[in-house]
Design a protein around this motif. Structure first.
Motif, PDB file in Angstrom:
ATOM      1  N   PHE A  27      39.222  34.752  52.220  1.00 41.30           N
ATOM      2  CA  PHE A  27      40.492  35.356  51.808  1.00 41.30           C
ATOM      3  C   PHE A  27      40.332  36.283  50.609  1.00 41.30           C
ATOM      4  CE2 PHE A  27      41.361  31.370  53.973  1.00 41.30           C
ATOM      5  CZ  PHE A  27      42.244  31.794  54.964  1.00 41.30           C
ATOM      6  N   GLU A  28      39.128  36.755  50.397  1.00 39.46           N
ATOM      7  CA  GLU A  28      38.875  37.689  49.303  1.00 39.46           C
ATOM      8  C   GLU A  28      39.772  38.907  49.444  1.00 39.46           C
ATOM      9  OE1 GLU A  28      37.390  37.998  45.859  1.00 39.46           O
ATOM     10  OE2 GLU A  28      35.976  36.858  47.101  1.00 39.46           O
ATOM     11  N   GLY A  29      40.513  39.232  48.377  1.00 34.31           N
ATOM     12  CA  GLY A  29      41.391  40.393  48.387  1.00 34.31           C
ATOM     13  C   GLY A  29      42.724  40.174  49.072  1.00 34.31           C
ATOM     14  N   LYS A  30      42.982  38.955  49.537  1.00 36.99           N
ATOM     15  CA  LYS A  30      44.237  38.683  50.232  1.00 36.99           C
ATOM     16  C   LYS A  30      45.217  37.923  49.340  1.00 36.99           C
ATOM     17  CE  LYS A  30      42.391  38.876  54.911  1.00 36.99           C
ATOM     18  NZ  LYS A  30      42.371  38.252  56.250  1.00 36.99           N
ATOM     19  N   VAL A  31      46.487  38.032  49.692  1.00 39.27           N
ATOM     20  CA  VAL A  31      47.565  37.382  48.950  1.00 39.27           C
ATOM     21  C   VAL A  31      48.233  36.361  49.860  1.00 39.27           C
ATOM     22  CG1 VAL A  31      49.766  37.700  47.754  1.00 39.27           C
ATOM     23  CG2 VAL A  31      47.959  39.444  47.566  1.00 39.27           C
ATOM     24  N   ALA A  32      48.315  35.119  49.380  1.00 38.69           N
ATOM     25  CA  ALA A  32      48.880  34.031  50.187  1.00 38.69           C
ATOM     26  C   ALA A  32      50.015  33.355  49.438  1.00 38.69           C
ATOM     27  CB  ALA A  32      47.795  33.010  50.523  1.00 38.69           C
ATOM     28  N   ILE A  33      51.135  33.162  50.114  1.00 39.67           N
ATOM     29  CA  ILE A  33      52.230  32.403  49.528  1.00 39.67           C
ATOM     30  C   ILE A  33      52.355  31.072  50.267  1.00 39.67           C
ATOM     31  CG2 ILE A  33      53.443  34.495  48.819  1.00 39.67           C
ATOM     32  CD1 ILE A  33      55.439  34.039  51.046  1.00 39.67           C
ATOM     33  N   VAL A  34      52.609  30.017  49.503  1.00 40.01           N
ATOM     34  CA  VAL A  34      52.715  28.673  50.066  1.00 40.01           C
ATOM     35  C   VAL A  34      53.953  28.010  49.486  1.00 40.01           C
ATOM     36  CG1 VAL A  34      51.555  26.476  50.471  1.00 40.01           C
ATOM     37  CG2 VAL A  34      50.181  28.544  50.078  1.00 40.01           C
ATOM     38  N   THR A  35      54.876  27.601  50.323  1.00 37.87           N
ATOM     39  CA  THR A  35      56.078  26.935  49.828  1.00 37.87           C
ATOM     40  C   THR A  35      55.806  25.458  49.589  1.00 37.87           C
ATOM     41  OG1 THR A  35      56.950  26.453  52.045  1.00 37.87           O
ATOM     42  CG2 THR A  35      57.572  28.562  51.048  1.00 37.87           C
ATOM     43  N   ALA A  36      56.593  24.863  48.688  1.00 36.64           N
ATOM     44  CA  ALA A  36      56.462  23.435  48.343  1.00 36.64           C
ATOM     45  C   ALA A  36      55.002  23.094  48.076  1.00 36.64           C
ATOM     46  CB  ALA A  36      57.036  22.556  49.451  1.00 36.64           C
ATOM     47  N   SER A  37      54.418  23.754  47.084  1.00 37.16           N
ATOM     48  CA  SER A  37      52.963  23.718  46.922  1.00 37.16           C
ATOM     49  C   SER A  37      52.499  23.278  45.541  1.00 37.16           C
ATOM     50  CB  SER A  37      52.387  25.105  47.231  1.00 37.16           C
ATOM     51  OG  SER A  37      53.137  26.123  46.592  1.00 37.16           O
ATOM     52  N   ALA A  44      47.126  21.270  48.095  1.00 41.99           N
ATOM     53  CA  ALA A  44      45.775  21.297  48.659  1.00 41.99           C
ATOM     54  C   ALA A  44      45.533  22.583  49.447  1.00 41.99           C
ATOM     55  CB  ALA A  44      45.550  20.079  49.548  1.00 41.99           C
ATOM     56  N   ILE A  45      46.548  23.043  50.177  1.00 37.49           N
ATOM     57  CA  ILE A  45      46.429  24.295  50.913  1.00 37.49           C
ATOM     58  C   ILE A  45      46.265  25.466  49.959  1.00 37.49           C
ATOM     59  CG2 ILE A  45      47.673  25.920  52.392  1.00 37.49           C
ATOM     60  CD1 ILE A  45      48.929  23.449  53.774  1.00 37.49           C
ATOM     61  N   ALA A  46      47.108  25.514  48.924  1.00 35.84           N
ATOM     62  CA  ALA A  46      47.008  26.591  47.946  1.00 35.84           C
ATOM     63  C   ALA A  46      45.626  26.603  47.291  1.00 35.84           C
ATOM     64  CB  ALA A  46      48.103  26.440  46.893  1.00 35.84           C
ATOM     65  N   GLU A  47      45.130  25.418  46.953  1.00 35.75           N
ATOM     66  CA  GLU A  47      43.814  25.326  46.324  1.00 35.75           C
ATOM     67  C   GLU A  47      42.723  25.826  47.273  1.00 35.75           C
ATOM     68  OE1 GLU A  47      40.726  21.884  44.753  1.00 35.75           O
ATOM     69  OE2 GLU A  47      42.889  21.523  44.581  1.00 35.75           O
ATOM     70  N   ARG A  48      42.779  25.415  48.529  1.00 36.85           N
ATOM     71  CA  ARG A  48      41.754  25.828  49.492  1.00 36.85           C
ATOM     72  C   ARG A  48      41.754  27.347  49.670  1.00 36.85           C
ATOM     73  NH1 ARG A  48      38.414  23.454  53.598  1.00 36.85           N
ATOM     74  NH2 ARG A  48      37.213  25.215  54.411  1.00 36.85           N
ATOM     75  N   LEU A  49      42.941  27.937  49.832  1.00 38.52           N
ATOM     76  CA  LEU A  49      43.028  29.384  49.999  1.00 38.52           C
ATOM     77  C   LEU A  49      42.529  30.101  48.749  1.00 38.52           C
ATOM     78  CD1 LEU A  49      46.518  29.671  51.753  1.00 38.52           C
ATOM     79  CD2 LEU A  49      44.265  29.667  52.831  1.00 38.52           C
ATOM     80  N   GLY A  50      42.892  29.550  47.587  1.00 37.25           N
ATOM     81  CA  GLY A  50      42.462  30.160  46.330  1.00 37.25           C
ATOM     82  C   GLY A  50      40.966  30.073  46.108  1.00 37.25           C
ATOM     83  N   ALA A 247      43.648  26.672  56.547  1.00 38.66           N
ATOM     84  CA  ALA A 247      42.812  27.806  56.158  1.00 38.66           C
ATOM     85  C   ALA A 247      42.141  28.430  57.382  1.00 38.66           C
ATOM     86  CB  ALA A 247      41.768  27.364  55.136  1.00 38.66           C
ATOM     87  N   PHE A 248      41.700  27.593  58.304  1.00 36.22           N
ATOM     88  CA  PHE A 248      41.093  28.125  59.530  1.00 36.22           C
ATOM     89  C   PHE A 248      42.078  29.004  60.282  1.00 36.22           C
ATOM     90  CE2 PHE A 248      40.925  27.415  64.187  1.00 36.22           C
ATOM     91  CZ  PHE A 248      39.859  28.274  64.476  1.00 36.22           C
ATOM     92  N   ASP A 253      38.695  33.849  61.231  1.00 37.39           N
ATOM     93  CA  ASP A 253      37.983  33.009  62.191  1.00 37.39           C
ATOM     94  C   ASP A 253      38.882  32.650  63.367  1.00 37.39           C
ATOM     95  OD1 ASP A 253      35.649  33.036  60.759  1.00 37.39           O
ATOM     96  OD2 ASP A 253      35.971  31.088  59.805  1.00 37.39           O
ATOM     97  N   ALA A 254      40.188  32.706  63.149  1.00 36.45           N
ATOM     98  CA  ALA A 254      41.158  32.398  64.204  1.00 36.45           C
ATOM     99  C   ALA A 254      41.868  33.667  64.671  1.00 36.45           C
ATOM    100  CB  ALA A 254      42.186  31.382  63.693  1.00 36.45           C
ATOM    101  N   SER A 255      41.176  34.789  64.618  1.00 42.41           N
ATOM    102  CA  SER A 255      41.818  36.080  64.884  1.00 42.41           C
ATOM    103  C   SER A 255      42.330  36.240  66.308  1.00 42.41           C
ATOM    104  CB  SER A 255      40.843  37.226  64.559  1.00 42.41           C
ATOM    105  OG  SER A 255      39.699  37.161  65.399  1.00 42.41           O
ATOM    106  N   TYR A 256      41.874  35.381  67.236  1.00 38.39           N
ATOM    107  CA  TYR A 256      42.358  35.455  68.612  1.00 38.39           C
ATOM    108  C   TYR A 256      43.204  34.233  68.968  1.00 38.39           C
ATOM    109  CZ  TYR A 256      42.232  37.215  73.429  1.00 38.39           C
ATOM    110  OH  TYR A 256      42.575  37.745  74.651  1.00 38.39           O
TER     111      TYR A 256
END
Length: 272
Positions: A27-37, A44-50, A247-248, A253-256
Motif C-alpha cells: 500500500f505504498e503511496g496509498k490512502v486508506a480510511i477505516v471506520t471504527a478503528s 488491527a486493520i489500520a495497523e496492517r495497512l499502515g 489487507a489481501f 494481489d486481489a486485483s481480479y
C-alpha cells in the motif's frame, strides 16, 4: 523472525508478530480510511495497512479513543490521521472524508468496519428504535459513507466491508445484528456491480474473535470452548487474522476479485 507462543486448548502454536511477517509494502503511496478503528479488528486493520505503507485515516466516536490510537500507530512508524466520526452522523461522515482529502488529496482504500449490537432481545420483542439503530449503523451508514467517498476514489481503488459469520447464521441473542450482517453480503454484490470497473468491492466475514465488542465469547470459559469447538481449527480467530484477510482483498494481489464474501472463521460452516 521472533516467535510468540500462544496457548490454545492446552496446545502451543506459533504466531509470528505481524510486523515481522510482512515483507512487502503493498500500500505504498496509498490512502486508506477505516471506520471504527481505534480498537479491536478495526485498529488491527489500520495497523496492517499502515505497516504495509498506507497513510491511514482512523475514526471513532470519542476523541480520547482517536488520540490514543493515533499515538499507538505513530509509535509503529505509521502515517496516520485521526478523525472523530460517528458513522450515523451525516456531518461527521462529511468531515471524515473532507479531512482525509484535505490532507492526502485522494482515497484508495475504504474499510467499513463500524457496527453496533445494542440488544439481546428476541426479534419480535425488539423496539423499533433499536431496529432503526442497527440498520442505520450497520448497513445504511456504509452506503452513505461511500456516497461521500466515491468522488475521491482512485482508479484501481478497493472497498472492503466487514460482515460476520453471524450473517450466515444469525443467533437468537443477536438476531437483528446477524440480519444486518447478512445484508452486507448482498450489499457487497450490489456495490461491486455499480462501482466496477474502477473500484473493487469485497467483504470479510470474521468468525469468533475475542475483542471488547465480542467479550461475551471470552468472559465465560464454557462459551469460549463451545465457540472453539465450532471451528475446524479448534481456536478462536485473532484480530491479525482479520487484518490479513482485509489487507489481501484491498491489495493488488486481489486485483481480479470483486463482489466476493471471504469467510475467515476457522472452518465454521458458512453458507446460507
Amino acid at each position: 523472525m521472533r516467535e510468540v507462543k500462544v496457548k490454545v486448548r492446552g496446545q502451543l502454536f506459533l504466531e509470528m508478530k505481524t510486523t515481522e511477517m510482512i515483507g512487502r509494502r503493498r500500500f505504498e503511496g496509498k490512502v486508506a480510511i477505516v471506520t471504527a478503528s481505534t480498537q479491536g479488528i478495526g485498529l488491527a486493520i489500520a495497523e496492517r495497512l499502515g505497516i504495509e505503507g498506507a497513510s491511514v485515516v482512523i475514526s471513532s466516536r470519542k476523541q480520547k479513543n482517536v488520540d490514543e490510537a493515533v499515538e499507538k500507530l505513530k509509535k509503529k512508524g505509521i502515517q496516520v490521521l485521526g478523525v472523530v466520526c460517528h458513522v450515523s452522523n451525516a456531518q461527521q461522515r462529511k468531515d471524515f472524508i473532507r479531512k482525509t482529502v484535505e490532507k492526502y488529496g485522494k482515497i484508495d482504500v475504504v474499510v467499513s468496519n463500524a457496527a453496533v449490537n445494542p440488544t439481546v432481545d428476541p426479534l419480535l420483542q425488539t423496539q423499533e428504535s433499536i431496529l432503526d439503530k442497527l440498520w442505520e449503523t450497520n448497513v445504511k451508514a456504509t452506503v452513505l459513507l461511500l456516497q461521500e467517498a466515491a468522488p475521491h476514489l482512485q482508479k484501481g481503488s478497493s472497498v472492503v466491508l466487514i460482515s460476520s459469520i453471524a450473517g450466515f447464521h444469525p443467533q437468537s441473542t443477536m438476531a437483528m445484528y446477524g440480519v444486518t450482517k447478512t445484508a452486507l453480503l448482498g450489499l457487497t454484490k450490489a456495490l461491486a456491480a455499480e462501482m466496477a470497473p474502477d473500484t473493487r468491492v469485497n467483504c470479510v466475514a470474521p468468525g469468533f474473535v475475542p475483542t471488547h465488542f465480542a467479550a461475551y465469547i471470552t468472559k465465560d470459559e464454557v462459551v469460549r470452548k463451545a465457540a472453539e469447538d465450532q471451528t475446524l481449527l479448534q481456536r478462536l480467530g485473532t484480530r491479525e487474522d482479520m487484518a490479513a484477510a482485509t489487507a489481501f482483498l484491498a491489495s493488488d494481489d486481489a486485483s481480479y476479485i470483486t463482489g466476493e464474501n471471504l469467510v475467515v472463521a476457522g472452518g465454521i460452516p458458512s453458507r446460507l
